[in-house]
Scaffold this motif. Structure first.
Motif, mmCIF file in Angstrom:
data_model
loop_
_atom_site.group_PDB
_atom_site.id
_atom_site.type_symbol
_atom_site.label_atom_id
_atom_site.label_comp_id
_atom_site.label_asym_id
_atom_site.label_seq_id
_atom_site.Cartn_x
_atom_site.Cartn_y
_atom_site.Cartn_z
ATOM 1 N N ARG A 36 31.594 27.753 37.928
ATOM 2 C CA ARG A 36 30.651 28.332 36.965
ATOM 3 C C ARG A 36 31.363 28.940 35.772
ATOM 4 N NH1 ARG A 36 26.157 31.077 40.978
ATOM 5 N NH2 ARG A 36 24.652 29.372 40.776
ATOM 6 N N ASN A 37 32.406 29.737 36.044
ATOM 7 C CA ASN A 37 33.049 30.476 34.972
ATOM 8 C C ASN A 37 34.410 30.976 35.460
ATOM 9 O OD1 ASN A 37 33.899 32.388 33.114
ATOM 10 N ND2 ASN A 37 31.850 33.195 32.749
ATOM 11 N N LYS A 38 35.435 30.165 35.198
ATOM 12 C CA LYS A 38 36.765 30.492 35.724
ATOM 13 C C LYS A 38 37.310 31.828 35.212
ATOM 14 C CE LYS A 38 39.228 26.766 36.708
ATOM 15 N NZ LYS A 38 40.186 25.656 36.568
ATOM 16 N N PRO A 39 37.198 32.096 33.896
ATOM 17 C CA PRO A 39 37.695 33.405 33.422
ATOM 18 C C PRO A 39 36.996 34.583 34.108
ATOM 19 C CG PRO A 39 37.389 31.919 31.570
ATOM 20 C CD PRO A 39 36.804 31.235 32.763
ATOM 21 N N ALA A 40 35.699 34.449 34.387
ATOM 22 C CA ALA A 40 34.974 35.534 35.068
ATOM 23 C C ALA A 40 35.494 35.704 36.497
ATOM 24 C CB ALA A 40 33.473 35.247 35.085
ATOM 25 N N TYR A 41 35.860 34.583 37.133
ATOM 26 C CA TYR A 41 36.432 34.651 38.483
ATOM 27 C C TYR A 41 37.736 35.455 38.454
ATOM 28 C CZ TYR A 41 39.101 33.209 42.589
ATOM 29 O OH TYR A 41 39.881 33.209 43.721
ATOM 30 N N PHE A 42 38.585 35.169 37.461
ATOM 31 C CA PHE A 42 39.860 35.887 37.376
ATOM 32 C C PHE A 42 39.659 37.347 36.968
ATOM 33 C CE2 PHE A 42 41.723 31.539 37.061
ATOM 34 C CZ PHE A 42 42.547 31.656 38.165
ATOM 35 N N ALA A 43 38.665 37.589 36.125
ATOM 36 C CA ALA A 43 38.358 38.980 35.751
ATOM 37 C C ALA A 43 38.003 39.776 37.007
ATOM 38 C CB ALA A 43 37.206 39.014 34.747
ATOM 39 N N GLU A 44 37.216 39.159 37.881
ATOM 40 C CA GLU A 44 36.834 39.833 39.125
ATOM 41 C C GLU A 44 38.047 40.052 40.028
ATOM 42 O OE1 GLU A 44 34.108 39.279 43.124
ATOM 43 O OE2 GLU A 44 33.885 37.790 41.523
ATOM 44 N N ARG A 45 38.930 39.063 40.098
ATOM 45 C CA ARG A 45 40.155 39.201 40.899
ATOM 46 C C ARG A 45 40.982 40.389 40.391
ATOM 47 N NH1 ARG A 45 41.212 37.392 45.588
ATOM 48 N NH2 ARG A 45 43.374 36.824 45.198
ATOM 49 N N LEU A 46 41.095 40.500 39.081
ATOM 50 C CA LEU A 46 41.871 41.606 38.490
ATOM 51 C C LEU A 46 41.211 42.948 38.773
ATOM 52 C CD1 LEU A 46 42.845 39.965 35.079
ATOM 53 C CD2 LEU A 46 44.424 40.631 36.904
ATOM 54 N N TYR A 47 39.899 42.981 38.603
ATOM 55 C CA TYR A 47 39.160 44.227 38.833
ATOM 56 C C TYR A 47 39.364 44.705 40.271
ATOM 57 C CZ TYR A 47 35.195 47.437 39.339
ATOM 58 O OH TYR A 47 34.420 48.534 39.593
ATOM 59 N N ARG A 48 39.191 43.786 41.212
ATOM 60 C CA ARG A 48 39.330 44.159 42.623
ATOM 61 C C ARG A 48 40.753 44.553 42.982
ATOM 62 N NH1 ARG A 48 35.168 42.112 46.352
ATOM 63 N NH2 ARG A 48 33.378 41.527 45.082
ATOM 64 N N SER A 49 41.723 43.986 42.273
ATOM 65 C CA SER A 49 43.123 44.324 42.589
ATOM 66 C C SER A 49 43.459 45.759 42.175
ATOM 67 C CB SER A 49 44.087 43.337 41.908
ATOM 68 O OG SER A 49 44.189 43.612 40.526
ATOM 69 N N MET A 50 42.673 46.307 41.243
ATOM 70 C CA MET A 50 43.001 47.642 40.738
ATOM 71 C C MET A 50 41.998 48.719 41.125
ATOM 72 S SD MET A 50 44.477 46.838 36.918
ATOM 73 C CE MET A 50 43.271 45.612 36.434
ATOM 74 N N LYS A 51 40.791 48.296 41.497
ATOM 75 C CA LYS A 51 39.770 49.319 41.728
ATOM 76 C C LYS A 51 39.985 49.985 43.079
ATOM 77 C CE LYS A 51 35.205 48.152 43.662
ATOM 78 N NZ LYS A 51 35.571 47.767 45.018
ATOM 79 N N GLY A 52 39.586 51.242 43.195
ATOM 80 C CA GLY A 52 39.739 51.940 44.470
ATOM 81 C C GLY A 52 41.146 52.460 44.673
ATOM 82 N N LEU A 53 41.449 52.837 45.899
ATOM 83 C CA LEU A 53 42.742 53.437 46.206
ATOM 84 C C LEU A 53 43.822 52.380 46.298
ATOM 85 C CD1 LEU A 53 42.024 56.218 48.831
ATOM 86 C CD2 LEU A 53 43.276 56.460 46.688
ATOM 87 N N GLY A 54 44.951 52.634 45.665
ATOM 88 C CA GLY A 54 46.053 51.688 45.764
ATOM 89 C C GLY A 54 45.794 50.443 44.930
ATOM 90 N N THR A 55 46.852 49.725 44.636
ATOM 91 C CA THR A 55 46.749 48.522 43.814
ATOM 92 C C THR A 55 47.235 47.330 44.614
ATOM 93 O OG1 THR A 55 47.266 49.885 41.888
ATOM 94 C CG2 THR A 55 47.461 47.517 41.601
ATOM 95 N N ASP A 56 46.522 46.214 44.523
ATOM 96 C CA ASP A 56 46.987 44.977 45.142
ATOM 97 C C ASP A 56 47.896 44.311 44.107
ATOM 98 O OD1 ASP A 56 47.371 42.416 46.025
ATOM 99 O OD2 ASP A 56 45.257 41.934 46.294
ATOM 100 N N ASP A 57 49.169 44.735 44.129
ATOM 101 C CA ASP A 57 50.096 44.287 43.085
ATOM 102 C C ASP A 57 50.329 42.780 43.090
ATOM 103 O OD1 ASP A 57 50.920 46.867 41.813
ATOM 104 O OD2 ASP A 57 51.494 47.322 43.872
ATOM 105 N N SER A 58 50.354 42.174 44.278
ATOM 106 C CA SER A 58 50.596 40.725 44.335
ATOM 107 C C SER A 58 49.556 39.967 43.527
ATOM 108 C CB SER A 58 50.559 40.227 45.786
ATOM 109 O OG SER A 58 51.650 40.757 46.493
ATOM 110 N N THR A 59 48.287 40.328 43.716
ATOM 111 C CA THR A 59 47.207 39.645 42.994
ATOM 112 C C THR A 59 47.265 39.967 41.507
ATOM 113 O OG1 THR A 59 45.803 39.679 44.954
ATOM 114 C CG2 THR A 59 44.698 39.344 42.846
ATOM 115 N N LEU A 60 47.452 41.231 41.193
ATOM 116 C CA LEU A 60 47.508 41.656 39.794
ATOM 117 C C LEU A 60 48.614 40.902 39.049
ATOM 118 C CD1 LEU A 60 46.768 43.527 37.433
ATOM 119 C CD2 LEU A 60 48.150 45.322 38.475
#
Length: 304
Positions: free
Chosen positions: A231-255
């Motif tokens: 549907r929208n590849k950039p939106a998929y990656f935007a969500e991946r980035l958001y989830r990697s940083m939101k909340g406690l701790g950072t998912d650095d590998s994904t970011l």
């Protein structure tokens, strides 16, 4: 662009007492991936040392991971990430899904060739030995790089596919996951976008909601990623980035992986989607979540 000048600038940044991290960031982020490869070769021929070894010995942590990622050719970067996801401690399912669901057929084929050359085993064999059940089958299907990449939409087939998906999920008790896989992983994008429209009419809900209610775990994540990328590849990656940083701790590998692998592909679009989806800029999110040289280099890749 002079590969020799950039090679000398990098050597200067690392020679002697202390490292000039700012100079390294400045030099590497203004070049594109093929220029960085030229610098790599020139560095060895003019200075007689291996640039990546030098960088690794001078840098550390997440900052080092970003810089080494930038110095790695695009396909090889994906190959290394897939290998890490399969052979590291535990399986990184998110990484497998992200790469296999978002790359084109050609990119997947190059990944397969280089993976085999680099590690002696095929990507498919490693996926099979490291994952299980229906999730494994979806990954294997995606790893074939065999999706129809045409643009033809067969209206009758679209109706039939949508009905098929409905009968495989919402309509019956239990779910026929194979139907979902064979339609979502092989048909072309234009055709599937039409299928999703028809599906909404038949099932009275969006295909993503059906996947969420019918599947769970890694299989759900994989099929959702496939739909989102179509549907929208950039939106998929935007969500991946958001989830990697939101909340406690950072998912650095994904970011790190998304910032490095998309920096020259669709980062502008990802930034636009990020702002639209979350009401904050990607730039401000990274700024608030990371620190030091790691933050500096990510902000340079983000731009804006």
């Amino acid at each position: 662009f002079s590969a020799e000048q950039e090679a000398q600038a990098l050597r200067k940044a690392m020679k002697g007492f202390g490292t000039d991290e700012d100079a390294i960031i400045e030099t590497l982020t203004k070049l594109n991936v093929s220029q960085r490869q030229q610098v790599l070769i020139t560095y060895k021929s003019t200075i007689g040392r291996d640039l990546i070894d030098d960088l690794k010995s001078e840098l550390s942590g997440n900052f080092e991971r970003v810089i080494v990622g930038l110095m790695t050719p695009t396909t090889m970067y994906d190959v290394h990430e897939l290998r890490r996801a399969l052979k590291g401690a535990g399986t990184d399912e998110g990484c497998l899904i992200e790469i296999l669901a978002s790359r084109t057929n050609t990119e997947i084929r190059h990944i397969n060739e280089n993976y085999k050359l680099q590690y002696g085993s095929t990507l498919e064999d490693d996926i099979v030995s490291d994952t299980s059940s229906m999730f494994r089958r979806v990954l294997v299907s995606l790893a074939m790089g065999n999706r129809d990449e045409g643009t033809f939409v067969d209206e009758a087939l679209a109706q039939q596919d949508a009905q098929c998906l409905y009968e495989a999920g919402e309509k019956k008790w239990g779910t026929d996951e194979v139907q979902f896989m064979s339609i979502l992983c092989t048909r072309n994008r234009c055709h599937l976008l039409r299928v999703f429209d028809v599906y909404r009419v038949i099932a009275n809900k969006d295909i993503t909601d059906s996947i969420k209610s019918e599947m769970s775990g890694d299989l759900e994540d994989a099929l959702l990623a496939v739909v989102k990328c179509l549907r929208n590849k950039p939106a998929y990656f935007a969500e991946r980035l958001y989830r990697s940083m939101k909340g406690l701790g950072t998912d650095d590998s994904t970011l790190i992986r998304v910032m490095v692998s998309r920096s020259e592909t669709d980062m502008l679009y990802i930034r636009r989607e990020f702002l639209a989806m979350y009401g904050k800029s990607l730039h401000s999110f990274i700024k608030g979540d990371c620190s030091g040289d790691y933050r500096k280099v990510l902000l340079r890749l983000c731009g804006g």
